[in-house]
Design a protein around this motif. Sequence first.
Motif, PDB file in Angstrom:
ATOM      1  N   ALA A  63      10.964  -0.996  -5.690  1.00 35.13           N
ATOM      2  CA  ALA A  63      10.175   0.097  -6.277  1.00 35.13           C
ATOM      3  C   ALA A  63       9.154  -0.443  -7.277  1.00 35.13           C
ATOM      4  N   GLU A  64       9.585  -1.373  -8.143  1.00 35.16           N
ATOM      5  CA  GLU A  64       8.664  -1.918  -9.146  1.00 35.16           C
ATOM      6  C   GLU A  64       7.582  -2.771  -8.502  1.00 35.16           C
ATOM      7  N   ASN A  65       7.899  -3.433  -7.392  1.00 37.91           N
ATOM      8  CA  ASN A  65       6.873  -4.190  -6.682  1.00 37.91           C
ATOM      9  C   ASN A  65       5.817  -3.262  -6.093  1.00 37.91           C
ATOM     10  N   ILE A  66       6.247  -2.131  -5.551  1.00 39.15           N
ATOM     11  CA  ILE A  66       5.286  -1.177  -4.985  1.00 39.15           C
ATOM     12  C   ILE A  66       4.450  -0.544  -6.092  1.00 39.15           C
ATOM     13  N   ARG A  67       5.036  -0.392  -7.284  1.00 36.35           N
ATOM     14  CA  ARG A  67       4.326   0.216  -8.413  1.00 36.35           C
ATOM     15  C   ARG A  67       3.364  -0.750  -9.110  1.00 36.35           C
ATOM     16  N   SER A 122       4.572   9.530  -4.332  1.00 35.94           N
ATOM     17  CA  SER A 122       3.514   8.609  -3.911  1.00 35.94           C
ATOM     18  C   SER A 122       4.098   7.280  -3.480  1.00 35.94           C
ATOM     19  N   LEU A 123       5.141   6.859  -4.166  1.00 34.84           N
ATOM     20  CA  LEU A 123       5.782   5.589  -3.831  1.00 34.84           C
ATOM     21  C   LEU A 123       6.390   5.647  -2.431  1.00 34.84           C
ATOM     22  N   GLU A 124       7.112   6.736  -2.151  1.00 29.93           N
ATOM     23  CA  GLU A 124       7.725   6.883  -0.827  1.00 29.93           C
ATOM     24  C   GLU A 124       6.662   7.079   0.262  1.00 29.93           C
ATOM     25  N   TYR A 125       5.601   7.792  -0.077  1.00 30.89           N
ATOM     26  CA  TYR A 125       4.526   7.995   0.888  1.00 30.89           C
ATOM     27  C   TYR A 125       3.886   6.657   1.252  1.00 30.89           C
ATOM     28  N   ALA A 126       3.646   5.807   0.232  1.00 35.66           N
ATOM     29  CA  ALA A 126       3.042   4.495   0.484  1.00 35.66           C
ATOM     30  C   ALA A 126       3.958   3.637   1.345  1.00 35.66           C
ATOM     31  N   ARG A 163       4.875  -5.643   4.711  1.00 35.02           N
ATOM     32  CA  ARG A 163       4.885  -4.179   4.647  1.00 35.02           C
ATOM     33  C   ARG A 163       5.000  -3.685   3.203  1.00 35.02           C
ATOM     34  N   ILE A 164       5.783  -4.372   2.376  1.00 34.39           N
ATOM     35  CA  ILE A 164       5.876  -3.981   0.963  1.00 34.39           C
ATOM     36  C   ILE A 164       4.538  -4.208   0.266  1.00 34.39           C
ATOM     37  N   SER A 165       3.841  -5.311   0.605  1.00 32.89           N
ATOM     38  CA  SER A 165       2.543  -5.573  -0.021  1.00 32.89           C
ATOM     39  C   SER A 165       1.512  -4.527   0.416  1.00 32.89           C
ATOM     40  N   ILE A 166       1.589  -4.053   1.663  1.00 32.77           N
ATOM     41  CA  ILE A 166       0.702  -2.981   2.121  1.00 32.77           C
ATOM     42  C   ILE A 166       1.024  -1.688   1.377  1.00 32.77           C
ATOM     43  N   ALA A 167       2.312  -1.401   1.209  1.00 33.54           N
ATOM     44  CA  ALA A 167       2.722  -0.202   0.458  1.00 33.54           C
ATOM     45  C   ALA A 167       2.233  -0.285  -0.980  1.00 33.54           C
TER      46      ALA A 167
END
Length: 582
Positions: free
Chosen positions: A428-432, A443-447, A482-486
């Motif tokens: 989660a913190e990586n996506i944020r 927004s996090l889940e959508y990404a 995929r995490i970096s794209i999110a």
Amino acid sequence: MKRLWPYIRRYWFLYGIAIASMVVSILLDALSPQITRRLIDQVIVGGETDLLMGLLLGLLGIGLGRAVFQYTKEFIFDFSASGIGCRLRKDLFDHIQTLSVSYFDSHNTGELMARVKDDVDRIWDACGYVGMLSLECIIHTCIIVFCMFRLSPALTLIPLMIMPVIMWLAIKMENGLGNVYDKISEETAEMNTVAQENLAGVRTVKAFAREAYEIRKFKSHNQRFYDLNMEQAKILVRYQPWISFFSRLLSMTVIVAGGIAVIHGKMTIGALGAFLEYANNITWPMEMVGWLSNGFAAAFASNRKIQKIFGQEAEIKNPEGYLLSTEEKAVQTLSGRIQFSHVDFTLHGHMVLKDICFELLPGKTLGIMGVTGSGKTSIVNLIQRFYDVSSGEILLDGRDIRTIPLPVLRGNIAAVMQDVFLFSDSIAENIRTGRKEDTPWESLEYAADCADAHGFIMNLGQRYDTVIGERGVGLSGGQKQRISIARAIAKERPILILDDSTSALDTETEKVIEQRLKELKTSTKIIIGHRISAVRHADEILVLDEGRVIERGTHQELMEQRGQYYLTYQVQYGEEDEGLWQ
């Protein structure tokens, strides 16, 4: 030392208190032999037993006083040095953050880590323990020599002759040890590197059956480490006995010469006892001289290295007179219109891009293809102003990007870089990462869903709270991508850059992500890829070769040209029906 002085000056008052406490402590230490002299001469020899209790209480008071002032001195020195080290390390790290990418191209991570950690620690020591002991040695020696001279000028000549010999031996020993310490430090780093590489690449080692080779390599470094430690032991054995010998010789000579003086009535037994106590108490500063001089030499060398970094200026700077305002901290939102106007780019004397021209309107998609080294990633680096163009200009919303503050420019860009980097933190913190403070959970889940990452994340033990290892260790290459794209989608910026971001994904997953990206109508997208499938739906595709645009157009137009793009298609898809990809 000019740049270091402002850090020290902040604590001048505390240093003054510490030095005053040090002087009081040394004076109390120097007073103790005087009480010993009176105990021997007046109580034991003279029989004045009524003085005994007072003198014993005096010794007790000296002990308590020394404890208080020694603690005060050491605490203040430690406190001040910690503050200096903390501020210096913070300012150094902050300054490194301001340097341009080109600086990091020529300086490796290990070197910079050594400056931030080891070199600051050496200055910390010089401002703290090493500096404290140096002052204490000087003040202590001066006061003790003065007290000895008051008791017997003739006997004082003995320590004055032997002290330089002990000092010389200590310096020789520390110089030898310093050289060996440096070699041990280097060998420790080498051995740790070998072990770290082996453990990090254990699968590669086993796949190529290199266990025996790796064992031999580690064994050679381990043997070298052993040999250096034995060399260190030999230096200690060579000099330490001589230092001990001359220290004992000093005491023995004082006893003999002082005894003769006592026999001839030129000195009392109590005075001899006090003098001997002083003589035994004056050797330790001489033994410390070598170690302290090496400590200061290391600190001066470290300071020069640190100041060299402070002397570096960023090549990429904010516009002149720019101050980050509250509004700009919130990041001005741009529309995302990008123009390259006859852009040339040269890096380290090598021409990377030549006469690049294109215009990308808001909400449109640009695809960029080309062989490795053709300059694709350089276009991305120029848009983010990691480097500046050699000639020509790049416009964003009609403004030269060199006139746009860096926080505003980069704040309006969300990029998925070719080299995926994930922090050792939760998913989660990586996506944020792009919006740490204001990324709502929806927004996090959508990404994550757009990046087709939600499914595998929910199958992990802690789901979005799962902590991943350093650089994403524990995840597959496709999962990291995929995490970096999110992460880029969650930033919700008007410009989205994907630099070969689907290279580790299977075709089906790539299609899913491609469809989700097409739904982001408000984002201006630049997609760099080696595969036709990554760019085929772009509004315009550029084909680069040796830094030049050799073909441009839509997928259909490029296929009809039957040039480099068409040949790439043939290699990737062979005899498949061309209409499938139109």
